[in-house]
Design a protein around this motif. Sequence first.
Motif, PDB file in Angstrom:
ATOM      1  N   LEU A  58      -4.463 -48.354 -23.396  1.00 34.19           N
ATOM      2  CA  LEU A  58      -5.405 -47.981 -22.363  1.00 34.19           C
ATOM      3  C   LEU A  58      -6.564 -48.976 -22.352  1.00 34.19           C
ATOM      4  N   ALA A 110      -8.533 -43.329 -16.136  1.00 36.08           N
ATOM      5  CA  ALA A 110      -8.045 -42.524 -17.249  1.00 36.08           C
ATOM      6  C   ALA A 110      -8.492 -41.068 -17.167  1.00 36.08           C
ATOM      7  N   CYS A 139      -9.743 -37.448 -20.475  1.00 35.26           N
ATOM      8  CA  CYS A 139      -8.900 -38.567 -20.893  1.00 35.26           C
ATOM      9  C   CYS A 139      -8.138 -38.223 -22.170  1.00 35.26           C
TER      10      CYS A 139
END
Length: 201
Positions: A58, A110, A139
């Motif tokens: 991420l 996210a 997230c």
Amino acid sequence: MPSTWVGALLHKSRQQGESPFPHQAAFLINNPIRRALIKPARIIDKLGLTDSERVLELGPGPGFYSVEIARRLAGGRLELFDIQSEMLDKARHQLDRAGLANVGFTTGQASDGFPFPENTFDVAFLSAVIGEVPDKPACIRALGRVLKPGGRLVFVETLFDPDRLSVRQLRDLAEPEGFEFVEATGNRLEDIVGFRNGQNA
């Protein structure tokens, strides 16, 4: 007042707080001096990846760690997820140059969740990212959904990141969402903080 356009970019990023590091300044992340200090291969070695795992990175930025992760996944796959398509383009360039094709690229926020099925990934890796996410609990909750039961969530928080979170802050985020703290290691430059997914177990 910032005296250069680079300074202006970074100043703007810091003022906004929960906003991504600007892609125009990506060269400050992906440069030989930072590589010599942090040594991305050393960090990724500590993940102990097996070659068949699926990894979600991420906020990969320009791919500072992505090449090292993908190299360790000969029979697995790396998925990169970033809010800035320009950053993904830079990461793709790095991976193409390294001859690595076992990688996917997805643009998104996210906080809004991830477009992957439940229990997809063995590992989620975030370096200097979570501090920039507007809704951090959302997230973390979304990561718990796409990680397999027992899957690993690993944060790297670096010294010079203005949005750096402490080990205690990471635990306060992750543990209420069903993650179990495993360990925190590192040195003066970075913390490496690991959790296991207890959701859906």
